[in-house]
Design a protein around this motif. Structure first.
Motif, PDB file in Angstrom:
ATOM      1  N   VAL A  30      31.737 -11.104 -10.675  1.00  0.00           N
ATOM      2  CA  VAL A  30      30.507 -11.764 -10.238  1.00  0.00           C
ATOM      3  C   VAL A  30      30.101 -12.775 -11.299  1.00  0.00           C
ATOM      4  CG1 VAL A  30      28.101 -11.409  -9.603  1.00  0.00           C
ATOM      5  CG2 VAL A  30      29.810  -9.688  -9.003  1.00  0.00           C
ATOM      6  N   TYR A  31      29.863 -13.995 -10.861  1.00  0.00           N
ATOM      7  CA  TYR A  31      29.501 -15.062 -11.785  1.00  0.00           C
ATOM      8  C   TYR A  31      28.045 -14.942 -12.186  1.00  0.00           C
ATOM      9  CZ  TYR A  31      33.938 -16.909 -10.349  1.00  0.00           C
ATOM     10  OH  TYR A  31      35.277 -17.043 -10.104  1.00  0.00           O
ATOM     11  N   GLN A  32      27.791 -15.077 -13.494  1.00  0.00           N
ATOM     12  CA  GLN A  32      26.440 -15.036 -14.031  1.00  0.00           C
ATOM     13  C   GLN A  32      26.033 -16.433 -14.466  1.00  0.00           C
ATOM     14  OE1 GLN A  32      25.541 -11.091 -16.284  1.00  0.00           O
ATOM     15  NE2 GLN A  32      27.176 -12.142 -17.330  1.00  0.00           N
ATOM     16  N   ASP A  33      24.772 -16.724 -14.300  1.00  0.00           N
ATOM     17  CA  ASP A  33      24.242 -17.983 -14.815  1.00  0.00           C
ATOM     18  C   ASP A  33      23.858 -17.750 -16.270  1.00  0.00           C
ATOM     19  OD1 ASP A  33      23.307 -20.544 -15.047  1.00  0.00           O
ATOM     20  OD2 ASP A  33      21.358 -20.097 -14.149  1.00  0.00           O
ATOM     21  N   THR A  34      24.667 -18.268 -17.181  1.00  0.00           N
ATOM     22  CA  THR A  34      24.401 -18.077 -18.606  1.00  0.00           C
ATOM     23  C   THR A  34      23.703 -19.299 -19.177  1.00  0.00           C
ATOM     24  OG1 THR A  34      26.579 -18.958 -19.156  1.00  0.00           O
ATOM     25  CG2 THR A  34      26.400 -16.568 -18.920  1.00  0.00           C
ATOM     26  N   ALA A  35      22.779 -19.054 -20.063  1.00  0.00           N
ATOM     27  CA  ALA A  35      22.086 -20.153 -20.733  1.00  0.00           C
ATOM     28  C   ALA A  35      22.221 -19.925 -22.231  1.00  0.00           C
ATOM     29  CB  ALA A  35      20.629 -20.198 -20.326  1.00  0.00           C
ATOM     30  N   VAL A  46      30.932 -10.667 -14.588  1.00  0.00           N
ATOM     31  CA  VAL A  46      30.856  -9.231 -14.845  1.00  0.00           C
ATOM     32  C   VAL A  46      31.666  -8.503 -13.785  1.00  0.00           C
ATOM     33  CG1 VAL A  46      28.606  -9.315 -15.988  1.00  0.00           C
ATOM     34  CG2 VAL A  46      28.709  -8.959 -13.535  1.00  0.00           C
ATOM     35  N   SER A  47      32.215  -7.365 -14.164  1.00  0.00           N
ATOM     36  CA  SER A  47      32.951  -6.529 -13.215  1.00  0.00           C
ATOM     37  C   SER A  47      31.945  -5.739 -12.393  1.00  0.00           C
ATOM     38  CB  SER A  47      33.857  -5.550 -13.964  1.00  0.00           C
ATOM     39  OG  SER A  47      34.861  -6.244 -14.646  1.00  0.00           O
ATOM     40  N   ALA A  48      32.138  -5.735 -11.076  1.00  0.00           N
ATOM     41  CA  ALA A  48      31.176  -5.062 -10.210  1.00  0.00           C
ATOM     42  C   ALA A  48      31.843  -4.582  -8.929  1.00  0.00           C
ATOM     43  CB  ALA A  48      30.031  -6.014  -9.878  1.00  0.00           C
ATOM     44  N   ILE A  49      31.146  -3.658  -8.258  1.00  0.00           N
ATOM     45  CA  ILE A  49      31.583  -3.122  -6.980  1.00  0.00           C
ATOM     46  C   ILE A  49      30.604  -3.602  -5.914  1.00  0.00           C
ATOM     47  CG2 ILE A  49      31.992  -1.009  -5.642  1.00  0.00           C
ATOM     48  CD1 ILE A  49      34.003  -1.468  -7.930  1.00  0.00           C
ATOM     49  N   VAL A  50      31.132  -4.085  -4.800  1.00  0.00           N
ATOM     50  CA  VAL A  50      30.293  -4.590  -3.709  1.00  0.00           C
ATOM     51  C   VAL A  50      29.549  -3.430  -3.045  1.00  0.00           C
ATOM     52  CG1 VAL A  50      30.283  -5.748  -1.465  1.00  0.00           C
ATOM     53  CG2 VAL A  50      31.852  -6.521  -3.256  1.00  0.00           C
ATOM     54  N   ASN A  65      26.890  -3.136 -11.097  1.00  0.00           N
ATOM     55  CA  ASN A  65      27.457  -3.645 -12.339  1.00  0.00           C
ATOM     56  C   ASN A  65      28.117  -2.490 -13.084  1.00  0.00           C
ATOM     57  OD1 ASN A  65      27.785  -4.444 -15.083  1.00  0.00           O
ATOM     58  ND2 ASN A  65      26.229  -6.021 -14.824  1.00  0.00           N
ATOM     59  N   LEU A  66      29.419  -2.565 -13.315  1.00  0.00           N
ATOM     60  CA  LEU A  66      30.155  -1.479 -13.960  1.00  0.00           C
ATOM     61  C   LEU A  66      29.837  -1.350 -15.445  1.00  0.00           C
ATOM     62  CD1 LEU A  66      33.574  -1.937 -12.162  1.00  0.00           C
ATOM     63  CD2 LEU A  66      32.008   0.002 -11.935  1.00  0.00           C
ATOM     64  N   ASP A  67      29.299  -2.378 -16.071  1.00  0.00           N
ATOM     65  CA  ASP A  67      28.946  -2.310 -17.485  1.00  0.00           C
ATOM     66  C   ASP A  67      27.577  -1.676 -17.707  1.00  0.00           C
ATOM     67  OD1 ASP A  67      31.338  -3.525 -18.258  1.00  0.00           O
ATOM     68  OD2 ASP A  67      30.485  -5.533 -18.062  1.00  0.00           O
ATOM     69  N   THR A  68      26.621  -2.038 -16.876  1.00  0.00           N
ATOM     70  CA  THR A  68      25.240  -1.575 -17.086  1.00  0.00           C
ATOM     71  C   THR A  68      24.838  -0.436 -16.158  1.00  0.00           C
ATOM     72  OG1 THR A  68      24.287  -3.134 -15.492  1.00  0.00           O
ATOM     73  CG2 THR A  68      24.556  -3.913 -17.774  1.00  0.00           C
ATOM     74  N   GLY A  69      25.555  -0.248 -15.050  1.00  0.00           N
ATOM     75  CA  GLY A  69      25.170   0.760 -14.079  1.00  0.00           C
ATOM     76  C   GLY A  69      23.991   0.341 -13.218  1.00  0.00           C
ATOM     77  N   ARG A  70      23.615  -0.919 -13.300  1.00  0.00           N
ATOM     78  CA  ARG A  70      22.471  -1.424 -12.543  1.00  0.00           C
ATOM     79  C   ARG A  70      22.942  -2.282 -11.376  1.00  0.00           C
ATOM     80  NH1 ARG A  70      17.812  -3.451 -16.411  1.00  0.00           N
ATOM     81  NH2 ARG A  70      16.830  -3.370 -14.373  1.00  0.00           N
ATOM     82  N   GLN A  71      22.054  -2.448 -10.430  1.00  0.00           N
ATOM     83  CA  GLN A  71      22.348  -3.296  -9.272  1.00  0.00           C
ATOM     84  C   GLN A  71      22.056  -4.747  -9.626  1.00  0.00           C
ATOM     85  OE1 GLN A  71      21.139  -1.912  -5.302  1.00  0.00           O
ATOM     86  NE2 GLN A  71      20.165  -3.892  -5.038  1.00  0.00           N
ATOM     87  N   LEU A  72      22.878  -5.645  -9.127  1.00  0.00           N
ATOM     88  CA  LEU A  72      22.618  -7.069  -9.301  1.00  0.00           C
ATOM     89  C   LEU A  72      22.877  -7.768  -7.982  1.00  0.00           C
ATOM     90  CD1 LEU A  72      25.413  -9.116  -9.928  1.00  0.00           C
ATOM     91  CD2 LEU A  72      25.624  -7.286 -11.563  1.00  0.00           C
ATOM     92  N   VAL A  73      22.286  -8.932  -7.827  1.00  0.00           N
ATOM     93  CA  VAL A  73      22.436  -9.732  -6.611  1.00  0.00           C
ATOM     94  C   VAL A  73      23.012 -11.083  -7.002  1.00  0.00           C
ATOM     95  CG1 VAL A  73      21.218 -10.863  -4.709  1.00  0.00           C
ATOM     96  CG2 VAL A  73      20.526  -8.571  -5.447  1.00  0.00           C
TER      97      VAL A  73
END
Length: 117
Positions: A30-35, A46-50, A65-73
């Protein structure tokens, strides 16, 4: 011309290429917007599961999110074959949360529904 139940209720049509890009359980980067955008120190994916689509017009999906255990959109992602280390990571998360080895179905009162009949 027939309309889907979603279109009838929401007034919005599904776009296959936008809203049907991934299935539950797929592995994705999943692409992150980095600043700042010119930094090479920050991971851009980031590595993630749909988990599933959000249903919005942009075609965003919910991910675990497999690194943080949190949900992301996000709406920018790439589906990839699931590598062995991701499978092992998911198993370690399940073990840490004491998840059963198989799915257990229950009714509203928590009574286990036996598949045997």
């Amino acid at each position: 011309q027939s309309l889907s139940p979603r279109t009838i209720i929401t007034g919005r049509k599904l776009d296959y290429h936008r809203h049907c890009r991934a299935e539950f359980g797929d592995y994705a980067q999943v692409y992150q917007d980095t600043a700042p955008h010119n930094s090479t120190d920050l991971a851009r994916t980031v590595s993630a599961i749909v988990l599933g689509p959000t249903g919005n017009v942009q075609g965003s999906y919910k991910f675990y999110n497999l690194d943080t255990g949190r949900q992301l959109v996000a709406n920018q992602f790439t589906i990839l074959p699931m590598p062995r280390n991701v499978i092992e990571r998911i198993h370690s998360i399940a073990d840490a949360q004491r998840m059963p080895a198989a799915i257990i179905f229950t009714d509203a009162e928590g009574t286990i529904i036996d598949d045997a009949g």
